[in-house]
Design a protein around this motif. Structure first.
Motif, PDB file in Angstrom:
ATOM      1  N   ILE A   1      14.079  53.614  19.753  1.00 14.73           N
ATOM      2  CA  ILE A   1      14.857  54.306  19.369  1.00 14.73           C
ATOM      3  C   ILE A   1      16.346  53.287  19.714  1.00 14.73           C
ATOM      4  O   ILE A   1      17.533  54.388  19.683  1.00 14.73           O
ATOM      5  CB  ILE A   1      15.514  54.960  21.062  1.00 14.73           C
TER       6      ILE A   1
ATOM      7  N   ARG B   1      21.564  58.348  13.922  1.00 12.23           N
ATOM      8  CA  ARG B   1      22.078  58.904  15.588  1.00 12.23           C
ATOM      9  C   ARG B   1      23.231  59.707  15.776  1.00 12.23           C
ATOM     10  O   ARG B   1      24.312  58.583  14.975  1.00 12.23           O
ATOM     11  CB  ARG B   1      21.595  57.127  16.222  1.00 12.23           C
TER      12      ARG B   1
ATOM     13  N   ASP C   1      19.011  60.775  18.788  1.00 11.41           N
ATOM     14  CA  ASP C   1      18.251  59.234  18.686  1.00 11.41           C
ATOM     15  C   ASP C   1      17.938  59.539  17.626  1.00 11.41           C
ATOM     16  O   ASP C   1      16.351  60.508  18.552  1.00 11.41           O
ATOM     17  CB  ASP C   1      18.550  58.818  19.734  1.00 11.41           C
ATOM     18  N   THR C   2      17.542  58.432  17.347  1.00  4.80           N
ATOM     19  CA  THR C   2      16.029  58.532  16.989  1.00  4.80           C
ATOM     20  C   THR C   2      15.285  57.810  16.831  1.00  4.80           C
ATOM     21  O   THR C   2      14.801  56.491  16.994  1.00  4.80           O
ATOM     22  CB  THR C   2      15.940  58.221  15.399  1.00  4.80           C
ATOM     23  N   MET C   3      13.550  57.621  17.391  1.00  8.78           N
ATOM     24  CA  MET C   3      12.574  56.632  17.741  1.00  8.78           C
ATOM     25  C   MET C   3      11.938  56.309  16.945  1.00  8.78           C
ATOM     26  O   MET C   3      10.445  57.555  15.916  1.00  8.78           O
ATOM     27  CB  MET C   3      12.231  57.040  19.104  1.00  8.78           C
TER      28      MET C   3
ATOM     29  N   CYS D   1       5.271  57.670  18.124  1.00  4.73           N
ATOM     30  CA  CYS D   1       5.816  56.475  17.795  1.00  4.73           C
ATOM     31  C   CYS D   1       4.102  55.885  18.673  1.00  4.73           C
ATOM     32  O   CYS D   1       3.670  54.303  18.930  1.00  4.73           O
ATOM     33  CB  CYS D   1       6.684  56.427  18.386  1.00  4.73           C
TER      34      CYS D   1
END
Ligand code: IPM
Ligand code: MG
Length: 362
Positions: free
Chosen positions: A140, A146, A159-161, A197
């Protein structure tokens, strides 16, 4: 040997603690016949103030041209309102990326002399010797997109994980290799009951383990790991985690062994290694000469070990720290009521004095 090192003091207590790490490095160089070549550059808020950028090109070039980088800390409340690409932290994240430092090693060791400095009972913390292996360039912290968008009152943030198999595989291999130099146990931390993830993480780590039949692998959800760390810290050996879980658990580990001020770190795996104490810039105590320099000093030991393969020199710093603590010297963060605390410079001088070539000890 010529040791070419870029020094990035940074912000808050960063400059004070790096000065002491440099003092110790100077003594190591003198006593083991090495030559130090130090290049001081700016990063974080200090760089923002002088050149409007948290990681000036000049700093990157110097880092890439040296054998290792020693950093103090970045950040401070006066930069909180800066746009995100101009925050001190973004300079640090970009530096980690430019150096390709995907593996963040954070040892959390309970020094025998400090068993009674932990908020946990001595019998619980005794023998704790954990190596956190934190993935540092993914998850993240770096995932795109984001963004914060929308009109005031109705904004949303995203936000991106994100993790790829190769990113997980290389950090897992690092953890297993390091476990071979220790007690041969890896605990992999994830949240595989909720996150994709994490399911990928668990799968890839399990696959890598096939190549390491001599290592005992366990998987643990991060919430459970956080709890077991405070209840049975001595049970852990290598703790393998993705980026954000590792950020959180390493601060917890610092609390467990007595003070975050003791924790060192190495960020390796790329072209040049980056070494920094885990504690951060601590603006509330900056400039008062009371910050604990041991995290920075122990980071210098890791620098000698991982970037220059100088194991004896690294060991001499660690032994010096141990003996200074065993002699009862404390900083404010570890002093008991009524005990006098050393200043940052006094502690640095004590450790520097105690550095002796190992040959002389035996
Ligand atoms: C750390 C710090 C950094 C991180 C910040 C300053 C960006 O908390 O090194 O643990 O989150 O990685
Ligand atoms: Mg952190």
């Amino acid at each position: 040997m010529l040791l070419k090192i870029t020094i990035l003091p940074g912000d808050g207590i960063g400059p004070e603690v790096t000065d002491e790490a440099v003092r110790v490095l100077n003594n190591v160089a003198r006593r083991f016949n090495h030559e130090l070549s130090l290049d001081r550059k700016e990063v974080g808020g200090a760089a923002l103030l002088s050149s409007n950028h948290p990681l000036p090109d000049d700093t990157i070039h110097s880092c890439l041209a040296s054998g290792a980088v020693l950093l103090g800390a970045v950040g401070g409340p006066s930069f909180d309102k800066f746009p995100k690409h101009l925050r001190p932290e973004s300079g640090l994240l970009r530096l980690r990326r430019e150096l390709g430092a995907f593996a963040n090693l954070r040892p959390a060791v309970c020094f025998p002399a400090l068993e009674d400095c932990s908020p946990l009972r001595p019998e619980v913390v005794r023998g704790t010797d954990i190596l956190i292996v934190r993935e540092l360039l993914g998850g993240i912290y770096f995932g795109e997109p984001r963004v914060t968008q929308g009109a005031s009152g109705n904004r949303e943030a995203l936000d991106t994980m994100r993790y790829t198999e190769p990113e997980i595989e290389r950090i897992a291999r690092m953890a297993f290799e390091l476990a071979r130099t220790r007690r041969r146990m890896v605990t992999s931390v994830d949240k595989a009951n909720v996150l994709d993830c994490s399911r990928l993480w668990r799968d890839v780590v399990t696959g890598v383990a096939q190549d390491y039949a001599d290592i005992k692998l366990g998987h643990m959800y991060v919430d459970s790991a956080a709890m077991l760390l405070v209840s049975r810290p001595a049970d852990f050996d290598v703790l393998l985690t993705e980026n954000m879980f590792g950020d959180i658990l390493s601060d917890e580990a610092g609390g467990i062994v007595g003070s975050l001020g003791l924790l060192a770190s190495a960020s390796i795996g790329g072209t040049v290694g980056l070494y920094e104490p885990v504690h951060g810039s601590a603006p509330d105590i900056a400039g008062r000469g009371i910050a604990n320099p041991l995290g920075a000093i122990l980071s210098a030991a890791m620098l000698l070990r991982y970037s220059f393969k100088l194991e004896r020199e690294a060991g001499s710093i660690e032994a010096a720290v141990s003996s200074v603590l065993a002699a009862g010297h404390r900083m404010r963060d570890l002093a008991k009521p009524g005990q006098t605390a050393l200043t940052t410079a006094e502690m640095g001088a004590k450790v520097a004095e105690a550095v002796v070539p190992q040959m002389a000890i035996h």
